[in-house]
Design an enzyme around this catalytic site. Sequence first.
Site, short mmCIF file in Angstrom:
data_model
loop_
_atom_site.label_atom_id
_atom_site.label_comp_id
_atom_site.label_asym_id
_atom_site.label_seq_id
_atom_site.Cartn_x
_atom_site.Cartn_y
_atom_site.Cartn_z
N ASN A 44 0.76 -1.24 0.00
CA ASN A 44 0.00 0.00 0.00
C ASN A 44 0.80 1.30 0.00
O ASN A 44 0.25 2.34 -0.29
CB ASN A 44 -0.94 0.03 1.21
CG ASN A 44 -1.91 -1.11 1.17
OD1 ASN A 44 -2.59 -1.32 0.17
ND2 ASN A 44 -1.95 -1.88 2.23
N TYR A 45 2.06 1.25 0.37
CA TYR A 45 2.77 2.51 0.53
C TYR A 45 4.02 2.67 -0.33
O TYR A 45 4.56 3.74 -0.44
CB TYR A 45 3.14 2.73 2.00
CG TYR A 45 1.93 2.93 2.87
CD1 TYR A 45 1.23 4.13 2.82
CD2 TYR A 45 1.46 1.93 3.70
CE1 TYR A 45 0.11 4.33 3.60
CE2 TYR A 45 0.33 2.12 4.48
CZ TYR A 45 -0.34 3.33 4.42
OH TYR A 45 -1.46 3.52 5.18
#
Length: 587
Positions: free
Chosen positions: A544-545
């Site tokens: 996600n990052y």
Amino acid sequence: VSRRKTTASTHLPITRTPSESTMMKSGWEEERYTDGSKWRFLEHKGPVFAPPYEPLPGNVKFYYDGKPMKLSALAEEVATFFAKMLDHEYTTKDIFRKNFFKDWRKEMTSEEKSKITDLNKCNFSEMNEYFKAQSEARKQMSKEEKQKIKEENERLLQEYGFCIMDNHKERIGNFRIEPPGLFRGRGDHPKMGMLKRRIRPEDIIINCSKDSKHPKPPPGTKWKEVRHDNKVTWLASWTENIQGSIKYIMLNPSSRIKGEKDWQKYETARRLKKCVDRIRNQYRDDWKSKEMRIRQRAVALYFIDKLALRAGNEKEEGETADTVGCCSLRVEHIKLYPKMDDQEYVVEFDFLGKDSIRYYNKIPVEKRVFKNLQLFLENKQPEDDLFDRLNTSILNKHLQELMDGLTAKVFRTYNASITLQQQLKELTCPDDSIPAKILSYNRANRAVAILCNHQRAPPKTFEKSMQNLQTKIDEKQNQLSAARKQLKAAKADHKASHDEKSKKAVEVKRKAVQRIEEQLMKLQVQATDREENKQIALGTSKLNYLDPRISVAWCKKYGIPIEKIYNKTQREKFAWAIDMAEKDYEF
Ligand SMILES: *[C@@H]1O[C@H](CO)[C@@H](O)[C@H](O)[C@H]1NC(C)=O
Ligand SMILES: *[C@@H]1O[C@H](CO)[C@@H](O)[C@H](O)[C@H]1NC(C)=O
Ligand SMILES: *[C@@H]1O[C@H](CO)[C@@H](O)[C@H](O)[C@H]1NC(C)=O
Ligand SMILES: *[C@@H]1O[C@H](CO)[C@@H](O)[C@H](O)[C@H]1NC(C)=O
Ligand SMILES: CC(=O)N[C@H]1CO[C@H](CO)[C@@H](O)[C@@H]1O
């Protein structure tokens, strides 16, 4: 020109191609509509519902107050949810039991309701035994039976698992609707134990194009509504009864449209990189503002930037578990130390963040931040808000003004991605072996996971698997000393005879030593990696990052196969990046 291949989308010969004038081409994506719509044509079969409830066989009994009692179908179904969880700690918790019992009673007939008044008098143990036996039987299934189930799943996937969006066939992410059950929630969720209802066709809103073959509801039922909204990408939606949130059936992460969203997220983070200095200068100035609300906003922003904190929930938290984000921090969540060890102006944070994961950190802050915090704390009780002139919507609005599309999450994405890039530069030695390079990658990933507070409890099997690995290492070491001895002997032999045969033997032994050395090194690297990973979860940040283009570019630069970094699901999700990353991609 299409630059993108995904494993899931295949081009279909459909003639409803959007006209060129409504599309723009930019970056990697193939088509995007200028009028804000996401598609022109959408056709799918709707969701797959959970199988209907199968009543218990007559010999499996429920007992109330020591006596067997036959339950009505609805009451029995809800009782089985509890019976299945009997060995779980949840069913001993007061809130869980209270919520369950309240919701269960709603499903009972009036006769049952008047009889069953105390959960403590309910005996579910026969039901529990029955489900355990069933699950055991499933494990013992023959190959043929397992194959049959696999084929049925494959058939469902082929029928319901794909949709046609414009001229692509795309994989659908979650086309099966979750079966009913008891809500668990994370942490001490006040709603745990409540009945998560069965979703029926009458709850479902279908979204598809007017001119497509509309999905058919199961015989004898109706959809709640069929709409044709091409400004959204979901195929079906319903409202779940516990939190009242809307659930959607969406495309798989590997789809074109999801990939584009992912891509945009990292492009936004890259835009932040360009203006982060201006934003930092501004919030520093704001620490001196005459207005309290501006000072509070500026200190909160500093935390979000420096600590990658989440902004906090926009909705009133009240009913859900007591978790907080930056804006909802309370006085009791921080402690100030003018001096701690050899550091000045230290702030200690201790609170439950998203998903009830504890955030604990001690960091030195700038003097002006410290003085401001002292000011915010004045005359307050532990349960008072630290930032009493700030809430999440005010902060988010301010972020929007600073940069289009800016949210607290963008700071996390930005810091995570740039940290990965810096760490990879620092840690990778070009001369290292592939396993050592992968260890460096995992270490860089770990630095990010720590930053994002992605902790986990050490896996239960941790000690055992470390022991197994250590045994393997010991064995390898023994093998290595044996191989070295043999090499020495072969060399001595060659020195004495000087013939071709003994020369060859030395070569063979030398190669063997080398091979074992490599194997040993691989095991040792694996052990280091596993030890360092004990309490850190890498998956969330990876998924996600971290801009996947950084990882892809790193792999290309050092000749590391992408499979060593991303597993199959991850490769599908990041297909857009794997296909396009330039050799020298810079975040
Ligand atoms: C529940 O019922 C089972 C028989 O089905 C019995 O063996 C057990 O002792 C009962 N448990 C309690 C707490 O009464
Ligand atoms: C990322 O966060 C860390 C930890 O707070 C901070 O020290 C660092 O300066 C940040 N890096 C960037 C580039 O923002
Ligand atoms: C946040 O604060 C503003 C201004 O005080 C107020 O208008 C707004 O309703 C608040 N929002 C929430 C979600 O509390
Ligand atoms: C890939 O890794 C993720 C964790 O990041 C895991 O949840 C998933 O099951 C894995 N998928 C496969 C196919 O191994
Ligand atoms: C009832 C419902 O599902 N409404 C949703 C329709 O789609 C828009 C955009 O995705 C949502 O904002 C609504 O909540």
